[in-house]
Design a protein around this motif. Structure first.
Motif, PDB file in Angstrom:
ATOM      1  N   ASP A  22       0.843  -1.198   0.000  1.00 23.41           N
ATOM      2  CA  ASP A  22       0.000   0.000   0.000  1.00 23.41           C
ATOM      3  C   ASP A  22       0.876   1.245   0.000  1.00 23.41           C
ATOM      4  O   ASP A  22       1.454   1.626   1.021  1.00 23.41           O
ATOM      5  CB  ASP A  22      -0.902  -0.028   1.234  1.00 23.41           C
ATOM      6  N   ARG A  25      -2.195   7.183   0.023  1.00 20.96           N
ATOM      7  CA  ARG A  25      -2.386   8.092   1.148  1.00 20.96           C
ATOM      8  C   ARG A  25      -3.662   8.891   0.932  1.00 20.96           C
ATOM      9  O   ARG A  25      -4.325   8.757  -0.076  1.00 20.96           O
ATOM     10  CB  ARG A  25      -1.176   9.016   1.300  1.00 20.96           C
ATOM     11  N   PRO A  30      -6.450   4.520   0.681  1.00 19.31           N
ATOM     12  CA  PRO A  30      -6.693   3.779   1.923  1.00 19.31           C
ATOM     13  C   PRO A  30      -8.090   3.169   2.018  1.00 19.31           C
ATOM     14  O   PRO A  30      -8.259   2.108   2.625  1.00 19.31           O
ATOM     15  CB  PRO A  30      -6.478   4.855   3.000  1.00 19.31           C
ATOM     16  N   ARG A  34      -8.270  -0.730   2.713  1.00 20.84           N
ATOM     17  CA  ARG A  34      -8.936  -1.137   3.949  1.00 20.84           C
ATOM     18  C   ARG A  34      -9.836  -2.345   3.722  1.00 20.84           C
ATOM     19  O   ARG A  34      -9.884  -3.270   4.539  1.00 20.84           O
ATOM     20  CB  ARG A  34      -9.765   0.022   4.503  1.00 20.84           C
ATOM     21  N   ARG A  45       1.669  -1.223   4.690  1.00 19.84           N
ATOM     22  CA  ARG A  45       1.543   0.209   4.410  1.00 19.84           C
ATOM     23  C   ARG A  45       2.944   0.813   4.361  1.00 19.84           C
ATOM     24  O   ARG A  45       3.677   0.814   5.353  1.00 19.84           O
ATOM     25  CB  ARG A  45       0.703   0.901   5.479  1.00 19.84           C
ATOM     26  N   GLU A  47       5.410   3.952   3.961  1.00 15.92           N
ATOM     27  CA  GLU A  47       5.517   5.400   4.115  1.00 15.92           C
ATOM     28  C   GLU A  47       6.986   5.787   4.137  1.00 15.92           C
ATOM     29  O   GLU A  47       7.833   5.001   4.581  1.00 15.92           O
ATOM     30  CB  GLU A  47       4.871   5.858   5.418  1.00 15.92           C
ATOM     31  N   ALA A  60      -0.974  12.637   7.271  1.00 15.24           N
ATOM     32  CA  ALA A  60      -1.074  11.798   8.469  1.00 15.24           C
ATOM     33  C   ALA A  60      -0.762  12.613   9.716  1.00 15.24           C
ATOM     34  O   ALA A  60       0.073  12.248  10.530  1.00 15.24           O
ATOM     35  CB  ALA A  60      -0.130  10.611   8.361  1.00 15.24           C
ATOM     36  N   ARG A  63      -2.194  10.673  13.656  1.00  9.79           N
ATOM     37  CA  ARG A  63      -2.145   9.227  13.445  1.00  9.79           C
ATOM     38  C   ARG A  63      -3.033   8.476  14.422  1.00  9.79           C
ATOM     39  O   ARG A  63      -3.534   7.395  14.117  1.00  9.79           O
ATOM     40  CB  ARG A  63      -0.710   8.723  13.563  1.00  9.79           C
ATOM     41  N   ASN A  72      -6.867   3.055   8.142  1.00 12.45           N
ATOM     42  CA  ASN A  72      -5.613   2.312   8.021  1.00 12.45           C
ATOM     43  C   ASN A  72      -5.454   1.170   9.021  1.00 12.45           C
ATOM     44  O   ASN A  72      -4.345   0.684   9.227  1.00 12.45           O
ATOM     45  CB  ASN A  72      -4.436   3.284   8.136  1.00 12.45           C
ATOM     46  N   LYS A  75      -3.247  -3.079   9.094  1.00  4.75           N
ATOM     47  CA  LYS A  75      -2.094  -3.057   8.189  1.00  4.75           C
ATOM     48  C   LYS A  75      -0.797  -3.149   8.998  1.00  4.75           C
ATOM     49  O   LYS A  75      -0.756  -2.801  10.177  1.00  4.75           O
ATOM     50  CB  LYS A  75      -2.089  -1.765   7.365  1.00  4.75           C
ATOM     51  N   GLY A  77       3.164  -1.680   9.097  1.00  7.38           N
ATOM     52  CA  GLY A  77       3.805  -0.439   8.678  1.00  7.38           C
ATOM     53  C   GLY A  77       5.276  -0.626   8.355  1.00  7.38           C
ATOM     54  O   GLY A  77       6.044  -1.147   9.168  1.00  7.38           O
ATOM     55  N   ALA A 373      -4.280   1.147  13.203  1.00  6.47           N
ATOM     56  CA  ALA A 373      -3.338   1.576  12.164  1.00  6.47           C
ATOM     57  C   ALA A 373      -1.922   1.552  12.719  1.00  6.47           C
ATOM     58  O   ALA A 373      -1.694   1.913  13.878  1.00  6.47           O
ATOM     59  CB  ALA A 373      -3.702   2.977  11.678  1.00  6.47           C
TER      60      ALA A 373
END
Length: 403
Positions: A22, A25, A30, A34, A45, A47, A60, A63, A72, A75, A77, A373
């Motif tokens: 993913d 953003r 998302p 999701r 995810r 980033e 974001a 958060r 989110n 997921k 990260g 998230a």
């Protein structure tokens, strides 16, 4: 594939064999991802590390806030700097073992980074790339930034929202973002199904503009087929009456009457059986033409009792009717509670966070909400270990701000 976090001992999700990268953003991407995550896909995810993206706070900022968490959840990260060759290398390694990549950059960005469909399919012929854009992957507007309200305007939605006196109004939700995300999720599932036959991936792409025009549905069809230009009608339905908002003596409610059977039932319910045979109200077209007079007559009747009375009476007569809630009132409704619309998600950094559950119900492999998230890069070490990276290699990547 590694076991999903926090899902051990639970029933495997419908998409538990699928890994999704993913890169998206804001909201449309998302929203799409999701759905895949809630049905069991292993979603990573991705980033950039803190400070790499100057627009970080825009996408974001909160958060732990409800919006970010709701979009989110479920997921893992991974922090990854795709502006560095080492970051692109790691991403390419992930592509080789993944099924889907989702992004909503401007169309030229993926080509510039070397993660366009042609490049990805050379790494993994079965990969599905899903791209969401404001206006499409090509054409005169392709490079324009696309935000929900801008699309609501250009798609024609705002021209049919509001009242004749108010002028164009935006819808109260991000309907262009949400519809594009849902259409993209549907496209991914279709591509996954087709891949079972062909063994090959493909490029799935949708735009906010096309998705929002598709959501106009009958309003757009009225113009295309009949040449009827839709106008804003406020709380009244544009082609049916009586269908709209009315006021009881303690609040407001909606009714919806469609067809002669419901019309006759309404006349009996409000004790105006003589309306059934009145020429000015006899057909749906006549009621729309004489809507103002009809609504005025009905409103005078409805002011004689409260909303609960009218909603109960009309529904018992098989006439659609319902209260107009505030958001807190909606969440307090008995049917909303029965449907388990709100479900808590476990958090490692505090109490459970309430989020909106999936509205789709599967009897054997339902959606599952099992994790909040992720923090930025929360599972970076875990994911890199899965790729075979050693501790000292990960530390070196972190020092170089690759992860």
């Amino acid at each position: 594939m590694a076991a999903r976090r926090d899902i051990v001992n639970q029933v495997p999700g419908a998409l538990s064999s699928i890994r999704v990268l993913d890169l998206s953003r804001v909201r449309a991407g998302p929203t799409c991802v999701r759905m895949l995550a809630d049905f069991g896909a292993d979603v990573i995810r991705i980033e950039p590390p803190a400070g790499v993206d100057p627009n970080d706070t825009m996408f974001a900022e909160k958060r732990r806030g409800g919006d970010f968490q709701n979009l989110n959840r479920n997921k893992r990260g991974l922090s990854l700097n795709l502006k560095q060759p080492e970051g692109v290398k790691i991403f390419r390694e992930l592509v080789a073992t993944s099924d889907v990549v989702v992004e909503n950059w401007r169309p030229d960005v993926k080509v510039r980074l070397g993660v366009d469909f042609q490049a990805l399919s050379r790494l993994n012929p079965k990969i599905i790339l899903a791209s969401i854009s404001g206006y499409g992957q090509d054409g005169p507007y392709a490079e324009r930034p696309g935000f929900d309200q801008i699309i609501q305007g250009i798609s024609g939605l705002m021209s049919v929202t509001g009242t004749p006196a108010s002028g164009p109004l935006r819808a109260g939700i991000a309907v262009a973002d949400s519809s594009a995300g849902l259409y993209t999720a549907l496209g991914i599932l279709i591509a996954l199904f087709e891949r079972e036959k062909s063994g090959r991936g493909q490029w799935v792409h949708a735009s906010l503009l096309h998705s929002q025009i598709a959501m106009l549905d009958f309003q757009a069809a009225r113009y295309l087929v009949d040449g009827d230009v839709p106008k804003p009608t406020g709380n009244d339905h544009p082609t049916a009456a009586p269908m709209g908002m009315f006021r009881g003596n303690d609040g407001v409610f909606n009714i919806g009457v469609s067809g002669s059977g419901q019309w006759e039932a309404l006349c009996r319910a409000v004790e105006r059986v003589e309306w059934i045979n009145e020429e000015k109200f006899h057909s749906s077209q006549a009621r729309v033409k004489n809507r103002l007079e009809l609504n005025t007559e009905l409103q005078a009747i409805f002011l004689g009792n409260n909303v609960k009375h009218w909603v109960g009476l009309l529904n018992s007569a098989d006439i659609p009717a319902g209260p107009i809630y505030t958001i807190p009132e909606m969440f307090d409704d008995v049917q909303v509670k029965h449907l388990r619309v709100v479900q808590p998600v476990r958090s490692s950094a505090g109490p459970p966070i309430p989020v909106i559950s999936q509205p789709i119900n599967l009897t054997r492999t339902p959606a599952q909400l099992f994790a909040t998230a992720p923090d930025r890069g929360e599972h970076t070490d875990e994911i890199l270990h899965e790729l075979g990276y050693l501790r000292e290699q990960i530390d070196w990547l972190r020092r170089k701000n690759v992860v």
